[in-house]
Design a protein around this motif. Structure first.
Motif, PDB file in Angstrom:
ATOM      1  N   ASN A 150       0.871  -0.798  -0.231  1.00 35.87           N
ATOM      2  CA  ASN A 150       0.158  -0.223   0.332  1.00 35.87           C
ATOM      3  C   ASN A 150       1.424   1.170  -0.332  1.00 35.87           C
ATOM      4  O   ASN A 150       0.907   2.382  -0.506  1.00 35.87           O
ATOM      5  N   THR A 164     -10.765   0.045  -0.417  1.00 39.52           N
ATOM      6  CA  THR A 164     -10.289  -1.281   0.326  1.00 39.52           C
ATOM      7  C   THR A 164     -11.668  -2.842  -0.698  1.00 39.52           C
ATOM      8  O   THR A 164     -12.900  -2.567  -0.499  1.00 39.52           O
ATOM      9  N   GLY A 190     -12.566  -5.994   0.962  1.00 41.05           N
ATOM     10  CA  GLY A 190     -12.401  -6.538   2.514  1.00 41.05           C
ATOM     11  C   GLY A 190     -11.987  -5.995   2.606  1.00 41.05           C
ATOM     12  O   GLY A 190     -10.572  -5.638   3.235  1.00 41.05           O
ATOM     13  N   THR A 217     -10.749  -4.773   7.214  1.00 44.40           N
ATOM     14  CA  THR A 217      -9.771  -6.187   7.956  1.00 44.40           C
ATOM     15  C   THR A 217     -11.486  -6.002   8.982  1.00 44.40           C
ATOM     16  O   THR A 217     -11.373  -7.427   9.488  1.00 44.40           O
ATOM     17  N   ASP A 257      -7.064  -1.231  -2.170  1.00 42.49           N
ATOM     18  CA  ASP A 257      -6.254  -2.287  -0.785  1.00 42.49           C
ATOM     19  C   ASP A 257      -7.174  -3.584  -0.574  1.00 42.49           C
ATOM     20  O   ASP A 257      -8.286  -3.677  -0.489  1.00 42.49           O
ATOM     21  N   SER A 282      -5.918  -6.505   0.109  1.00 41.36           N
ATOM     22  CA  SER A 282      -5.266  -6.932   1.465  1.00 41.36           C
ATOM     23  C   SER A 282      -5.901  -8.414   1.364  1.00 41.36           C
ATOM     24  O   SER A 282      -5.404  -9.496   1.021  1.00 41.36           O
ATOM     25  N   TRP A 283      -6.976  -8.179   1.712  1.00 41.48           N
ATOM     26  CA  TRP A 283      -8.076  -9.555   2.531  1.00 41.48           C
ATOM     27  C   TRP A 283      -8.860  -9.753   0.795  1.00 41.48           C
ATOM     28  O   TRP A 283      -8.603 -10.957   1.053  1.00 41.48           O
ATOM     29  N   ASN A 317      -3.057  -9.383  -0.882  1.00 43.32           N
ATOM     30  CA  ASN A 317      -1.656 -10.790   0.783  1.00 43.32           C
ATOM     31  C   ASN A 317      -2.248 -12.293   0.567  1.00 43.32           C
ATOM     32  O   ASN A 317      -3.398 -12.768   1.201  1.00 43.32           O
ATOM     33  N   HIS A 324      -1.391 -14.076   1.690  1.00 44.92           N
ATOM     34  CA  HIS A 324      -0.521 -14.810   3.208  1.00 44.92           C
ATOM     35  C   HIS A 324      -2.168 -14.771   3.737  1.00 44.92           C
ATOM     36  O   HIS A 324      -2.208 -15.217   5.436  1.00 44.92           O
ATOM     37  N   LYS A 325      -3.122 -14.250   3.059  1.00 45.53           N
ATOM     38  CA  LYS A 325      -4.353 -14.333   4.287  1.00 45.53           C
ATOM     39  C   LYS A 325      -5.388 -15.172   3.804  1.00 45.53           C
ATOM     40  O   LYS A 325      -4.685 -16.523   4.506  1.00 45.53           O
TER      41      LYS A 325
HETATM   42  C1  LIG Z   1      -4.193  -6.986   6.633  1.00 42.14           C
HETATM   43  C2  LIG Z   1      -4.375  -5.913   5.867  1.00 42.14           C
HETATM   44  C3  LIG Z   1      -3.285  -4.215   5.670  1.00 42.14           C
HETATM   45  C4  LIG Z   1      -1.762  -5.571   6.302  1.00 42.14           C
HETATM   46  O1  LIG Z   1      -1.401  -6.118   5.496  1.00 42.14           O
HETATM   47  P1  LIG Z   1      -0.702  -6.872   6.303  1.00 42.14           P
HETATM   48  O2  LIG Z   1       0.502  -7.343   5.366  1.00 42.14           O
HETATM   49  O3  LIG Z   1      -0.372  -8.064   7.607  1.00 42.14           O
HETATM   50  O4  LIG Z   1       0.952  -6.000   6.532  1.00 42.14           O
HETATM   51  C5  LIG Z   1      -3.507  -4.088   5.097  1.00 42.14           C
HETATM   52  N1  LIG Z   1      -4.788  -3.602   4.107  1.00 42.14           N
HETATM   53  C6  LIG Z   1      -6.061  -4.872   4.782  1.00 42.14           C
HETATM   54  C7  LIG Z   1      -7.657  -4.365   4.307  1.00 42.14           C
HETATM   55  C8  LIG Z   1      -5.264  -5.660   5.651  1.00 42.14           C
HETATM   56  O5  LIG Z   1      -6.523  -6.839   5.668  1.00 42.14           O
END
Ligand SMILES: *Cc1c(COP(=O)(O)O)cnc(C)c1O
Length: 361
Positions: A99, A142, A144, A146, A171, A173-174, A200, A202-203
């Motif tokens: 990000n 965004t 998803g 957090t 973003d 990530s999720w 990510n 990794h999630k």
């Molecule tokens: C988990 C998450 C992040 C951060 O990711 P990391 O790999 O843990 O640093 C950023 N944005 C969202 C929406 C997330 O769910």
């Protein structure tokens, strides 16, 4: 630990009973992979009779390594061969704080001489549209969130960004992993219009932490222009192969682990269809949990007793369940369902346990 009930439960066409992975086979694979790494990486690296690297040009590597991602996963013996190939040619890739990367890219694009000038003399930059003379340079949507797992309407946001020439970062990530599912990818409708996406594996896709991808649409070399330190002692440009594959001078950090490898191996092992199945199952399990919760007396989606029940479940050692407040509402439990080891029986156990521990409150 959890008693198995006989009837198969189907949600969204997914059977939710029982775990879907073979833990024993997984253990055996990890053992064999560790032995391979010990032999091929650790021992050979310290043996003076071994070559220090088996160099191949990037184009040749594309031929030598089986890089195609298929619908179905590969068997364990094939995965070990792939590990061996990758170790042999020592391919290195990376993931990072995507990000922030994307924000820097957008800022660089807005002001290409920022590295020489710094922030002095620049208008006050802000992320969102504003009156009063500040210059918006990025919109961050965004996919998803957090806490709630909410998805922004990307197409509508992209319309606004296009109209005003703004960098659109998503973003994801999720939620990015929902793209693996034909059933759920519409949650990210419009993501193709983004300038950059953080994702990510990794999630939801369970790649070993950390493994984060930054996908950038730009093809003009913006990453390099923005991040290159042009340090002559670091990333020599006069190499004998195509240096456009070097990621070193396109990022902030120099030394990195091969984070992409973990996700690549997972994708190879499960295939695109296997990853899709994991996403579908995770979302079906969440839906199951919500439906069961609604059926139960004494449960509401928000309750004040979360911290006290959490204390009890941790002291008993039966569950580790996160909770947090949201927008002025009290603490509530937040159940994230991603592991392929989790099953319908665990969802039932979760509700039973909360019910049991909170009964006298
Ligand atoms: C988990 C998450 C992040 C951060 O990711 P990391 O790999 O843990 O640093 C950023 N944005 C969202 C929406 C997330 O769910």
């Amino acid at each position: 630990m959890v008693p198995t009930k006989k009837s198969a439960v189907l949600v969204d066409g997914v059977i939710l009973n029982g775990p879907t992975t073979d833990a024993k086979a997984g253990e055996k694979f990890v053992e064999e992979a560790c032995r391979l790494i010990m032999e091929e990486v650790v021992l050979k690296a310290t043996d003076v009779n071994e070559k220090v690297c088996e160099w191949q040009p990037p184009e040749q590597l594309k031929q030598l390594l089986d890089l195609e991602m298929r619908d179905t996963g590969e068997p364990h013996h094939r995965l070990l061969e792939l590990c061996r190939d990758v170790i042999h040619y020592s391919v290195k890739t990376s993931g990072s704080v995507s990000n922030m990367y994307a924000m820097n890219l957008a800022r660089y694009k807005y002001c290409p001489d920022i590295k020489e000038r710094g922030l002095s003399g620049m208008p006050r930059l802000i992320l969102f549209t504003s009156a009063e003379g500040a210059a918006p340079f990025l919109v961050c949507a965004t996919s998803g969130t957090t806490v709630l797992g909410a998805f922004d309407p990307l197409d509508e946001i992209a319309d606004v960004c296009e109209r005003h020439g703004l960098w659109l970062h998503v973003d994801a990530s999720w939620g990015g992993s929902a793209l693996m599912s034909r059933k759920h990818r519409r949650l990210l409708q419009g993501i193709r219009r983004a300038d950059s996406v953080a994702w990510n594996p990794h999630k939801m896709l369970m790649a070993g932490i950390q493994c984060c991808a930054l996908l950038v649409k730009d093809k003009s070399g913006l990453l390099k222009k923005c991040y290159s330190a042009k340090a002559s002692y670091l990333f020599q440009q006069d190499k004998f192969y195509d240096v456009s594959y070097d990621t070193g001078d396109k990022s902030i950090q120099c030394s990195r682990r091969a984070d992409a490898f973990k996700f690549w191996m997972t994708w190879k092992a499960l295939g695109t269809l296997g990853l899709e199945e994991r996403v579908n199952r995770a979302l079906a399990l969440s839906r199951y949990l919500v439906e069961e919760l609604k059926k139960r007396e004494g449960f509401k989606l928000l309750m004040e007793v979360a911290p006290a029940i959490k204390e009890r479940m941790m002291k008993k050692g039966s569950l580790m369940l996160g909770y947090q407040p949201h927008r002025g509402k009290v603490n509530f439990f937040r159940q994230v369902v991603i592991s392929p080891q989790v099953s319908r029986e665990d969802m039932d156990f979760l509700l039973d346990e909360i019910d049991l521990l909170g009964r006298d409150m």
